[in-house]
Design a protein around this motif. Structure first.
Motif, PDB file in Angstrom:
ATOM      1  N   LEU A  94       0.826  -1.207   0.000  1.00 56.96           N
ATOM      2  CA  LEU A  94       0.000   0.000   0.000  1.00 56.96           C
ATOM      3  C   LEU A  94       0.860   1.257   0.000  1.00 56.96           C
ATOM      4  N   PHE A  95       1.872   1.281   0.859  1.00 59.34           N
ATOM      5  CA  PHE A  95       2.725   2.461   0.976  1.00 59.34           C
ATOM      6  C   PHE A  95       3.429   2.764  -0.345  1.00 59.34           C
ATOM      7  N   PHE A  96       4.085   1.772  -0.933  1.00 56.43           N
ATOM      8  CA  PHE A  96       4.830   1.986  -2.176  1.00 56.43           C
ATOM      9  C   PHE A  96       3.898   2.404  -3.312  1.00 56.43           C
ATOM     10  N   THR A  97       2.752   1.742  -3.417  1.00 57.08           N
ATOM     11  CA  THR A  97       1.840   2.011  -4.534  1.00 57.08           C
ATOM     12  C   THR A  97       1.253   3.412  -4.438  1.00 57.08           C
ATOM     13  N   ILE A  98       0.811   3.806  -3.249  1.00 53.13           N
ATOM     14  CA  ILE A  98       0.229   5.142  -3.087  1.00 53.13           C
ATOM     15  C   ILE A  98       1.287   6.220  -3.304  1.00 53.13           C
ATOM     16  N   ARG A  99       2.493   6.021  -2.778  1.00 51.20           N
ATOM     17  CA  ARG A  99       3.559   6.991  -2.997  1.00 51.20           C
ATOM     18  C   ARG A  99       3.887   7.123  -4.481  1.00 51.20           C
TER      19      ARG A  99
ATOM     20  N   THR B 115       8.532  12.287 -12.370  1.00 49.33           N
ATOM     21  CA  THR B 115       8.776  11.025 -13.051  1.00 49.33           C
ATOM     22  C   THR B 115       9.785  10.152 -12.319  1.00 49.33           C
ATOM     23  N   ARG B 116      10.832  10.772 -11.800  1.00 50.76           N
ATOM     24  CA  ARG B 116      11.884   9.998 -11.128  1.00 50.76           C
ATOM     25  C   ARG B 116      11.351   9.293  -9.890  1.00 50.76           C
ATOM     26  N   GLU B 117      10.628  10.039  -9.046  1.00 53.30           N
ATOM     27  CA  GLU B 117      10.081   9.436  -7.836  1.00 53.30           C
ATOM     28  C   GLU B 117       8.972   8.435  -8.161  1.00 53.30           C
ATOM     29  N   HIS B 118       8.180   8.747  -9.185  1.00 52.79           N
ATOM     30  CA  HIS B 118       7.130   7.818  -9.613  1.00 52.79           C
ATOM     31  C   HIS B 118       7.750   6.488 -10.014  1.00 52.79           C
ATOM     32  N   ARG B 119       8.792   6.532 -10.816  1.00 45.61           N
ATOM     33  CA  ARG B 119       9.456   5.301 -11.256  1.00 45.61           C
ATOM     34  C   ARG B 119      10.030   4.539 -10.063  1.00 45.61           C
ATOM     35  N   ARG B 120      10.680   5.251  -9.151  1.00 46.60           N
ATOM     36  CA  ARG B 120      11.329   4.593  -8.019  1.00 46.60           C
ATOM     37  C   ARG B 120      10.318   3.861  -7.135  1.00 46.60           C
ATOM     38  N   TRP B 121       9.247   4.564  -6.752  1.00 44.50           N
ATOM     39  CA  TRP B 121       8.289   3.950  -5.844  1.00 44.50           C
ATOM     40  C   TRP B 121       7.484   2.843  -6.518  1.00 44.50           C
ATOM     41  N   MET B 122       7.198   3.002  -7.817  1.00 44.51           N
ATOM     42  CA  MET B 122       6.440   1.958  -8.498  1.00 44.51           C
ATOM     43  C   MET B 122       7.278   0.701  -8.698  1.00 44.51           C
ATOM     44  N   ILE B 123       8.575   0.844  -8.893  1.00 44.22           N
ATOM     45  CA  ILE B 123       9.429  -0.343  -8.985  1.00 44.22           C
ATOM     46  C   ILE B 123       9.408  -1.101  -7.660  1.00 44.22           C
ATOM     47  N   TYR B 124       9.453  -0.358  -6.547  1.00 40.10           N
ATOM     48  CA  TYR B 124       9.330  -1.023  -5.251  1.00 40.10           C
ATOM     49  C   TYR B 124       7.958  -1.687  -5.108  1.00 40.10           C
ATOM     50  N   SER B 125       6.919  -1.038  -5.616  1.00 40.70           N
ATOM     51  CA  SER B 125       5.583  -1.624  -5.568  1.00 40.70           C
ATOM     52  C   SER B 125       5.517  -2.906  -6.393  1.00 40.70           C
ATOM     53  N   PHE B 126       6.089  -2.863  -7.617  1.00 40.02           N
ATOM     54  CA  PHE B 126       6.094  -4.056  -8.471  1.00 40.02           C
ATOM     55  C   PHE B 126       6.869  -5.197  -7.800  1.00 40.02           C
TER      56      PHE B 126
ATOM     57  N   ASN C 105      12.853  -9.705  -3.497  1.00 37.15           N
ATOM     58  CA  ASN C 105      12.513  -8.799  -4.601  1.00 37.15           C
ATOM     59  C   ASN C 105      12.875  -7.355  -4.279  1.00 37.15           C
ATOM     60  N   LEU C 106      12.612  -6.908  -3.056  1.00 38.48           N
ATOM     61  CA  LEU C 106      12.945  -5.531  -2.685  1.00 38.48           C
ATOM     62  C   LEU C 106      14.458  -5.317  -2.655  1.00 38.48           C
ATOM     63  N   ALA C 107      15.204  -6.338  -2.245  1.00 35.79           N
ATOM     64  CA  ALA C 107      16.661  -6.229  -2.267  1.00 35.79           C
ATOM     65  C   ALA C 107      17.163  -6.070  -3.698  1.00 35.79           C
ATOM     66  N   ILE C 108      16.586  -6.827  -4.623  1.00 36.08           N
ATOM     67  CA  ILE C 108      16.972  -6.701  -6.035  1.00 36.08           C
ATOM     68  C   ILE C 108      16.587  -5.326  -6.578  1.00 36.08           C
ATOM     69  N   ALA C 109      15.397  -4.850  -6.219  1.00 41.17           N
ATOM     70  CA  ALA C 109      14.960  -3.526  -6.680  1.00 41.17           C
ATOM     71  C   ALA C 109      15.868  -2.440  -6.143  1.00 41.17           C
ATOM     72  N   TYR C 110      16.280  -2.546  -4.881  1.00 37.06           N
ATOM     73  CA  TYR C 110      17.184  -1.551  -4.301  1.00 37.06           C
ATOM     74  C   TYR C 110      18.528  -1.567  -5.025  1.00 37.06           C
ATOM     75  N   TRP C 111      19.028  -2.751  -5.304  1.00 41.37           N
ATOM     76  CA  TRP C 111      20.299  -2.865  -6.053  1.00 41.37           C
ATOM     77  C   TRP C 111      20.158  -2.226  -7.439  1.00 41.37           C
ATOM     78  N   TRP C 112      19.040  -2.490  -8.110  1.00 42.34           N
ATOM     79  CA  TRP C 112      18.819  -1.980  -9.458  1.00 42.34           C
ATOM     80  C   TRP C 112      18.740  -0.456  -9.471  1.00 42.34           C
ATOM     81  N   LEU C 113      18.106   0.111  -8.465  1.00 44.34           N
ATOM     82  CA  LEU C 113      17.872   1.559  -8.440  1.00 44.34           C
ATOM     83  C   LEU C 113      19.053   2.339  -7.874  1.00 44.34           C
ATOM     84  N   ASN C 114      19.853   1.740  -7.017  1.00 44.99           N
ATOM     85  CA  ASN C 114      20.871   2.500  -6.301  1.00 44.99           C
ATOM     86  C   ASN C 114      22.291   1.993  -6.532  1.00 44.99           C
ATOM     87  N   ILE C 115      22.535   0.732  -6.269  1.00 48.32           N
ATOM     88  CA  ILE C 115      23.907   0.216  -6.322  1.00 48.32           C
ATOM     89  C   ILE C 115      24.402   0.094  -7.752  1.00 48.32           C
TER      90      ILE C 115
END
Length: 237
Positions: free
Chosen positions: A143-148, A158-169, A211-221
Motif C-alpha cells: 500500500l505504501f509503495f503504490t500510493i507513494r 517522473t523519477r520518484e514515480h518510477r522509483r516507488w512503483m518499482i518497489y511496488s512491483f 525482490n525488494l533487495a533486487i529492486a534496491y540494487w537496481w535503483l541505487n547500487i
C-alpha cells in the motif's frame, strides 16, 4: 591551350548503418513465465468455489473469510498481469495509452484492493504467527509503495514515480517469488522440510524481501557502480 576538362568529383557513398534489432527483454519474458506458472498452480483450487480445496486454511467460524479471500485472489491476479504490462518496455515506449490504462488498473483494481483485503482477511484466518505477520507487513508495504508512486505520478515527478512503483512491483511479485522459494527450497536434498515454518517463512516473508533487495540494487547500487566505472575510465593514466 586551356583544358576544359571537367573535374568530376564523386561523393563517396556510405553504406547505410544496419538497424539494430531491439533486444528481447529476457528478464521480462522470465517474469511472464513465472506469473503464468504461479497462477496456473494457484488458481485451480479456487475455481470450484469450494472452501475445502483452499490452499490457505479457511476459518469455518467466519462466513466472510472465504469470499474475502477470493476477492484478494481475484485482485491479486489482476495485479500480476498488469505488472507485466507496466514493465514491458515496448508497450511503455510505443503504446503510452495502454501503459497509462494498465497503470491505473494496477493501482485501483490491482495492488490497492489486494493489499486492503489482505489486511482484512489475515486476522480472520488461521495462519501461524510467521505467516500472518509476513502477510501483514507485505500488504502494508504494498500500500505504501503504490500510493507513494501514484501520488508522485500525479505530481509529474517522473523519477520518484518510477522509483516507488518499482518497489511496488517488486512487492507485488513477492507473491510468486515466495511460492517458488516455499516450494523449491525444501525440495533441495539436505534441506529440512518443515511446512509449519518454511512455507509461511518463504511464502510470506522471503519472496518480497528478496525482490525488494533486487529492486534496491537496481535503483541505487548498479547506477552508482556504473558512474564510478565511467569516472575511472575518464581519468588519464
Amino acid at each position: 591551350m586551356v583544358s576544359n576538362t571537367l573535374d568530376h568529383r564523386q561523393t563517396p557513398v556510405t553504406a547505410p548503418r544496419p538497424q539494430r534489432r531491439p533486444k528481447r527483454p529476457k528478464g521480462l519474458i522470465a517474469l511472464v513465465v513465472l506469473v503464468v506458472a504461479f497462477l496456473a498452480a494457484s488458481l485451480p483450487p479456487y475455481v470450484t468455489l469450494d472452501p475445502s480445496t483452499s490452499i490457505i486454511p479457511i476459518n469455518a467460524q467466519i462466513a466472510l473469510h472465504y469470499p474475502i479471500l477470493l476477492g484478494h485472489i481475484l485482485f491479486g491476479t489482476i495485479t500480476l498481469f498488469t505488472v507485466c504490462l507496466q514493465l514491458w518496455p515496448r508497450i511503455r515506449r510505443n503504446r503510452p495509452k495502454i501503459h497509462r490504462i494498465s497503470g491505473r488498473t494496477y493501482v485501483f483494481a490491482g495492488m490497492i484492493p489486494t493489499c486492503v483485503l489482505a489486511l482484512v482477511v489475515v486476522p480472520m484466518g488461521e495462519l501461524n504467527l510467521i505467516g500472518a505477520s509476513g502477510a501483514t507487513v507485505w500488504a502494508s508495504l504494498g500500500l505504501f509503495f503504490t500510493i507513494r508512486g501514484y501520488l508522485a505520478g500525479r505530481a509529474r515527478d517522473t523519477r520518484e514515480h518510477r522509483r516507488w512503483m518499482i518497489y511496488s512491483f517488486a512487492t507485488a511479485m513477492g507473491l510468486a517469488t515466495g511460492r517458488v522459494i516455499a516450494v523449491g527450497v525444501p525440495a533441495i536434498p539436505g534441506v529440512p522440510d518443515s511446512p509449519d515454518v518454511f512455507f509461511p517463512l518463504g511464502g510470506f516473508w522471503l519472496g518480497w524481501m528478496v525482490n525488494l533487495a533486487i529492486a534496491y540494487w537496481w535503483l541505487n547500487i548498479k547506477p552508482a557502480r556504473a558512474r564510478a566505472k565511467a569516472k575511472a575510465s575518464r581519468v588519464p593514466a
